[in-house]
Design an enzyme around this catalytic site. Structure first.
Site, short mmCIF file in Angstrom:
data_model
loop_
_atom_site.label_atom_id
_atom_site.label_comp_id
_atom_site.label_asym_id
_atom_site.label_seq_id
_atom_site.Cartn_x
_atom_site.Cartn_y
_atom_site.Cartn_z
N ASP A 100 37.72 37.29 25.33
CA ASP A 100 37.55 37.65 26.74
C ASP A 100 36.55 36.70 27.38
O ASP A 100 35.95 35.86 26.70
CB ASP A 100 37.06 39.10 26.86
N ASP A 111 33.77 37.80 28.98
CA ASP A 111 32.58 38.59 29.27
C ASP A 111 32.66 39.02 30.74
O ASP A 111 33.69 38.85 31.40
CB ASP A 111 31.30 37.81 28.95
#
Length: 292
Positions: free
Chosen positions: A208, A210
């Site tokens: 991902d 973040d």
């Protein structure tokens, strides 16, 4: 003595086709049991040991992972080359979910974990300017490139305590530091591996962006898990490609990993705690034997 590969990572990492003589083995250490039983076997003629970092079924939090026991178990089983496979969030636009990054630096922001084998009664300080093994990291990067994976060679991993994800302010702060990825398990694993004189490399799987990214203002567990599952085949292929590159005599590491304790211990032999020396013997026997 031949090289022996250890892998610490998620459950998908050790489900490797062709692993011969596979068996789950219970290991005890002076620091208690590791996260789970370990899977031993042979791949391409090279002995390998796999350990689920959080335990099968993901029962350990990032803080409760028994890091000292995990590293002690690897050392006691004769592992020479230890590879961590870790899910991380990206702190840079260029490092996208699904990419891999070979870590070469850490920023340790953890605060609730035992970070050293040393303790009062036996004090030591290992060099840690370069926290991963350059030789082993290069072999991991080369294997990833040969498999056609998108891999970034070298990067800084921020280790946070967790289990919560970052606040937006924290995510922005870490980006301002020039860090590349963020995770919850890189420390103290790397520090303990150095104290145990193991060659250590970290393959970070980016799941991902973040919460700093304008299109990802919250980290969703379902998204992280989905990306990790999608990467599982790639991670298994990468791990399966390593024996052919790592196989050979277990010679001293040119980066100094295998002799990190040569001048590390500060406590005079007469002042060393015998009980602590006995506890550390399986991890540091090379420098403690005959010097108790």
């Amino acid at each position: 003595m031949e090289r022996k590969i250890g892998v610490i990572g998620g459950s998908g990492v050790y489900e490797i086709a062709g692993l011969e003589n596979a068996a789950w083995v219970t290991v005890d250490t002076p620091f208690g049991p590791p996260s789970d039983a370990v899977l031993t076997g042979t791949l391409g003629g090279v002995e390998m040991v796999f350990l689920p970092r959080h335990g099968r079924g993901h029962v350990h939090t990032p803080t409760s992972v028994p890091y000292r026991a995990n590293i002690a178990a690897m050392k006691s089983l004769g592992v020479t080359d230890l590879i961590a496979v870790s899910a991380v969030g990206s702190l840079k636009e260029a490092y996208a979910p699904g990419d891999f990054l070979i870590v070469d630096q850490y920023i340790d922001r953890t605060f609730a974990r035992e970070k050293s084998f040393f303790a009062p009664g036996l004090v030591g300080h290992v060099p840690f300017a370069h926290p991963t093994c350059a030789r082993l990291s290069a072999l991991c990067a080369g294997a990833a490139r040969d498999l056609g994976l998108t891999v970034h060679e070298g990067g800084t991993y921020v280790a946070m305590e967790g289990p919560q994800f970052s606040t937006l302010a924290e995510s922005r702060l870490y980006r301002s530091w020039g860090a590349d990825v963020i995770g919850m398990t890189g420390m103290p694993e790397a520090k303990l591996a150095r104290e145990a004189e193991l060659c250590y490399a970290c393959i970070a799987m980016i799941t991902d962006y973040d919460c700093w990214h304008p299109e990802h203002d919250a980290v969703d567990v379902a998204q992280v898990v989905a990306t990790a599952i999608a990467n599982a085949d790639k991670a298994r292929a990468l791990v399966a490609a390593l024996p052919a590159r790592i196989a050979g005599p277990a010679e001293d590491c040119a980066a100094g990993c295998t002799h990190a304790l040569d001048s590390a211990i500060m406590t005079h032999p007469a002042k060393r705690d015998p009980a602590l020396v006995a506890q550390l013997m399986p991890v540091m026997g090379r420098v403690l034997k005959g010097r108790e």
